[in-house]
Design a protein around this motif. Structure first.
Motif, PDB file in Angstrom:
ATOM      1  N   GLU A 129       3.318   3.389  -2.712  1.00 32.67           N
ATOM      2  CA  GLU A 129       4.347   4.005  -1.878  1.00 32.67           C
ATOM      3  C   GLU A 129       5.452   2.990  -1.579  1.00 32.67           C
ATOM      4  OE1 GLU A 129       1.292   6.949   0.593  1.00 32.67           O
ATOM      5  OE2 GLU A 129       2.102   5.140   1.519  1.00 32.67           O
ATOM      6  N   TYR A 177      -1.474   3.186  -2.877  1.00 35.27           N
ATOM      7  CA  TYR A 177      -0.909   4.485  -3.257  1.00 35.27           C
ATOM      8  C   TYR A 177       0.459   4.339  -3.936  1.00 35.27           C
ATOM      9  CZ  TYR A 177      -4.552   6.925  -0.625  1.00 35.27           C
ATOM     10  OH  TYR A 177      -5.757   7.416  -0.179  1.00 35.27           O
ATOM     11  N   GLU A 206       0.152   1.342   1.330  1.00 32.95           N
ATOM     12  CA  GLU A 206       1.347   1.486   0.495  1.00 32.95           C
ATOM     13  C   GLU A 206       1.151   0.869  -0.886  1.00 32.95           C
ATOM     14  OE1 GLU A 206       4.130  -0.394   3.037  1.00 32.95           O
ATOM     15  OE2 GLU A 206       4.452   1.370   4.307  1.00 32.95           O
TER      16      GLU A 206
END
Length: 363
Positions: free
Chosen positions: A235, A233, A230
């Protein structure tokens, strides 16, 4: 006339002998006085060298050893690795690589933390972003002998003034979020590898690490890999599944990140600590500490392994500090998933076998 001359000479001889006896007596008194003045100094040096011998024989080294090539030579001659009798060969490739998944079938019978079964997809995504999977070239290929210092977070390293010596090792391994700034005199400021997991990650690794320090994630569960994915990326962060909130923003650079092969945690548990990998349902799961894992990694990768800052106080002393920093005491370890007594016995065995050497006296 002759009698007077004889009498005169006799008086001279008597005066000479008397004067000499006074001088001798004075010198004897001076020598005795100096002897009694120097006696405490002599006794001090005798006690000092006796204590050095004691520490070198029974309690760790009295004088911190220098990481030299001769030490490496002695290590190889004594074949320290073979003395461990772990029925396994040394493994010097420490990190997971993308090719483990793309170019050959990666067999893993266990899930995390002792294998990657069920976490392959998460690992693929993480390893696709990490740019390198190896040690720096100046350590990996150019050293005939690797001297390593594994620095634990224990209170025992406090006030040891080992910092200058620690900085001389080829590889310095630290664990979790142990600080360096402000503690350089005791722990040094060089860091080659830092083993951590999300709950022990520092928000900004650049504060207490070198610019080229490798940040080595030890994944204990799938959430640990998901946390890193996470972040890499960018996220949405999932906060569930952690015993302590990990950093939601982490400033580690991708070029620094590595994933430790679960092989090392599996062998630390099963071979070194004799911990069952799959305990009974009613048993509390026990895992190795990051510290003893770091020592096992060093035993695989390094030719010489010296350690400092390891060991916990006796469990009955609940108010005793456990780290060289902060205010945590033994009370905080009450419900931990570690067998500290077992780890202490294993460290003692490794020391007795000559596989590791402490840089400071210890209990």
């Amino acid at each position: 006339m002759k009698c007077r001359v004889w009498q005169f000479r006799t008086e001279q001889i008597v005066q000479y002998l008397y004067f000499n006896s006074l001088v001798s007596l004075s010198l004897s008194r001076s020598i005795l006085a100096w002897f009694f003045r120097l006696l405490p100094v002599v006794l001090f040096f005798i006690c000092y060298y006796c204590s050095q011998f004691y520490f070198e024989s029974y309690g760790g080294s009295g004088k911190s050893p220098e990481p030299t090539v001769s030490v490496c030579h002695n290590f190889r001659l004594q074949r320290k690795w073979g003395s461990l009798k772990l029925n396994m060969s040394r493994k010097t490739e420490l990190f997971l690589k993308l090719e483990d998944f793309f170019w050959r079938e990666h067999l893993s019978a266990e899930a995390l933390p002792y294998g990657i079964k069920g976490s392959e997809l998460l690992l693929l995504k993480v390893l696709a972003v990490i740019s390198s999977y190896t040690m720096p070239a100046n350590i990996e290929s150019s050293l005939d002998c690797r001297t390593c210092a594994v620095i634990g977070n224990g209170f025992s390293i406090k006030n040891t003034s080992l910092g200058e010596i620690i900085n001389k090792y080829d590889v310095v391994i630290r664990v979790n979020d142990a600080p360096v700034r402000g503690y350089e005199e005791d722990v040094g400021n060089k860091t080659t590898l830092r083993l951590f997991y999300p709950e022990s990650a520092s928000f900004n690794p650049n504060i207490h690490n070198d610019p080229d320090t490798l940040l080595v994630l030890v994944p204990f569960k799938q959430q640990d890999l998901r946390w890193l994915k996470e972040i890499l990326y960018n996220e949405k962060r999932v906060r569930k599944g952690f015993w302590k909130p990990p950093p939601q923003i982490w400033l580690g650079r991708t070029s620094q990140i590595r994933i430790l092969d679960p092989y090392f945690l599996r062998l630390t548990a099963s071979k070194l600590l004799q911990i069952p990998l799959q305990p009974h349902r009613q048993q509390k799961p026990i895992h190795p500490t990051t510290g003893i894992l770091a020592i096992f990694v060093a035993l695989n990768y390094c030719d010489v392994v010296h350690v400092a800052g390891f060991g916990y106080p006796e469990s009955r002393n609940q108010k005793q500090p456990i780290h060289y920093y902060g205010k945590e005491t033994m009370k905080s370890m009450k419900n931990s998933y570690h067998d500290l007594s077992q780890e202490g016995q294993v460290l003692k065995r490794l020391e007795d076998q000559g596989a590791i050497l402490y840089l400071h006296p210890h209990s």
